[in-house]
Scaffold this active site. Structure first.
Site, PDB file in Angstrom:
ATOM      1  N   TYR A 169      48.364  34.087  27.473  1.00 31.01           N
ATOM      2  CA  TYR A 169      48.882  34.521  28.915  1.00 31.01           C
ATOM      3  C   TYR A 169      49.669  35.602  28.702  1.00 31.01           C
ATOM      4  O   TYR A 169      50.796  35.627  28.211  1.00 31.01           O
ATOM      5  CB  TYR A 169      49.322  33.398  29.643  1.00 31.01           C
ATOM      6  CG  TYR A 169      49.715  33.863  31.319  1.00 31.01           C
ATOM      7  CD1 TYR A 169      48.930  33.916  32.181  1.00 31.01           C
ATOM      8  CD2 TYR A 169      50.987  34.250  31.445  1.00 31.01           C
ATOM      9  CE1 TYR A 169      49.143  34.429  33.617  1.00 31.01           C
ATOM     10  CE2 TYR A 169      51.423  34.649  32.754  1.00 31.01           C
ATOM     11  CZ  TYR A 169      50.504  34.947  33.702  1.00 31.01           C
ATOM     12  OH  TYR A 169      50.673  35.305  34.893  1.00 31.01           O
ATOM     13  N   GLU A 221      48.500  41.507  35.061  1.00 34.36           N
ATOM     14  CA  GLU A 221      48.336  39.962  34.546  1.00 34.36           C
ATOM     15  C   GLU A 221      47.291  40.216  33.622  1.00 34.36           C
ATOM     16  O   GLU A 221      46.035  40.498  33.918  1.00 34.36           O
ATOM     17  CB  GLU A 221      48.122  39.108  35.521  1.00 34.36           C
ATOM     18  CG  GLU A 221      47.865  37.569  34.919  1.00 34.36           C
ATOM     19  CD  GLU A 221      47.814  36.739  36.157  1.00 34.36           C
ATOM     20  OE1 GLU A 221      48.523  35.659  36.266  1.00 34.36           O
ATOM     21  OE2 GLU A 221      46.530  36.686  36.792  1.00 34.36           O
TER      22      GLU A 221
END
Length: 402
Positions: free
Chosen positions: A116, A204
């Site tokens: 992530y 993101e």
């Protein structure tokens, strides 16, 4: 403003961020043609909506999953046909789901592990903040709840930018092999240049992957942009997909109104974002539930107030309206006249609570008093909230009452 995954991939490629080959399709036949162009490799078909959790979602036609691995162009066409024009429901869309108008057909990556990686604006320090974790492929909220120690945070000086030592530090924290550090650092740098260059409020990548061949790729990306900076990026503004947005929010933006729909039953019309937030808070404090955030701004016209009322009453859940105006630049008599005209134009038939304070307040109150409207006057914000909650409760119990 949000954009789709396929648009995000296009932007990442402009800044040299490594990603998989792929194109967007709006018909099954177009999806099949893209598969032929990519070549004889494993492919993935991904529904394009502004919501996460697509892989675990389900279509209302019974088809499971908004992300599918496929082996051939024929299979790409079949999967695309089951997605396009259908409603996909995920944990982020709510039960109403979102209609899939496009699918991304891309080369599948043989994933060794998932990471992530996100860049956002830390308002507390007024600096970009990188948040990363070895636990990729799941929502960051889940990682924070289950494994907070696996989240790395790195602030970046907005003037100096992301430094090489920081990219190497992140690569080490994210357990990249020495042979992968250069590729990872290049990708981190590209993502940061994307964040700054496009005036993003968030970038993101989830997941950022390491393939079985050792390649480091941004597999899926989500962007948020600073709306106040869009005038500098007409090419980004052109990517807006209004089909993915609340029609009320689209209408509000056309009239210079700041509107966000919520799920309560007390509509709010307020001037100033801070006052709007305080109004919603005090409604909750007295047991009510706000139906929206609506900031008409410091210089709203009568026309804008009328359009605001049209938006508010279009919400079938609304049982009462609370107008809370503090007149500084905005004059209370102008707002009062706007309220009167708007109520007549839209034929308002629900309780209306009005609290006015500030410039020309007495003139504003007199206009409303002389209008003959059934307005519930409030002395202060607490009084207004109490009366709005009571009015909404009464309207809910007696839906036929005027």
């Amino acid at each position: 403003m949000n954009i789709h995954e396929y648009q995000a991939k296009e932007l990442l490629e402009k800044f040299g961020v490594a990603t998989t080959r792929g194109k967007v399709a709006s018909t099954p036949e177009e999806a099949e043609q893209i598969a032929h162009e990519i070549g004889n490799v494993d492919l993935v078909v991904k529904a394009q909506i502004h919501a996460g959790g697509r892989g675990k979602g389900a279509f209302t036609n019974g088809f499971k999953g908004g992300v599918h691995l496929v082996k051939s162009p024929d299979e790409v066409r079949d999967v695309a046909a089951k997605m396009l024009g259908q409603t996909l429901v995920t944990h982020q869309t709510g039960p109403q789901g979102r209609i899939v108008n496009r699918v991304l057909v891309a080369e599948a990556a043989e994933i060794a592990r998932e990471i992530y990686f996100a860049i956002l604006l830390d308002r507390a320090t007024a600096t970009p903040l990188i948040i990363a974790s070895t636990e990729g492929g799941v929502e960051i909220e889940t990682i924070a709840a289950k494994s907070p120690e696996r989240i790395s945070r790195e602030h970046v000086d907005p003037l100096a930018g992301l430094q090489p030592f920081q990219t190497r530090k992140l690569a080490k924290q994210l357990a990249f092999e020495p042979s992968q550090t250069k590729a990872a650092s290049k990708l981190f740098d590209g993502l940061f240049r994307t964040f700054i260059g496009l005036d993003c409020s968030m970038v993101e990548v989830n997941p950022l992957v390491v393939t079985t061949k050792g390649d480091v790729l941004a597999l899926d990306a989500k962007f948020n942009f600073d709306d106040n900076a869009l005038y500098r990026h007409p090419e980004i503004a052109a990517m807006r997909d209004i089909a993915e947005e609340d029609p009320r929010e689209i209408t509000a933006s056309k009239h210079g109104l700041n509107y966000i729909g919520l799920d309560g039953n007390i509509a709010c019309l307020v001037n100033g974002a801070g006052l709007a937030m305080a109004t919603m808070d005090i409604i909750k404090f007295y047991g009510g539930s706000p139906a929206n955030f609506l900031d008409v701004g410091g210089g709203a016209t009568e026309e804008q107030v009328t359009e605001a009322f049209k938006i508010l009453i279009a919400d079938k859940n609304v049982k009462a309206i609370l107008v809370n105006i503090f007149g500084g630049i905005m004059k209370c008599d102008v707002i009062a006249q706007g309220i009167i005209n708007a109520a007549k134009t839209v034929r308002l038939s629900m309780p209306l609570v009005v609290r006015l304070e500030g410039t020309n307040v007495e003139a504003g109150k007199k206009l409303i008093a002389d209008s003959g409207m059934a307005v519930i006057a409030a002395d202060d914000l607490a009084d207004a909230a109490k009366k709005a909650v009571e009015a909404a409760s009464s309207k809910s119990q007696n839906p036929s009452s005027k």
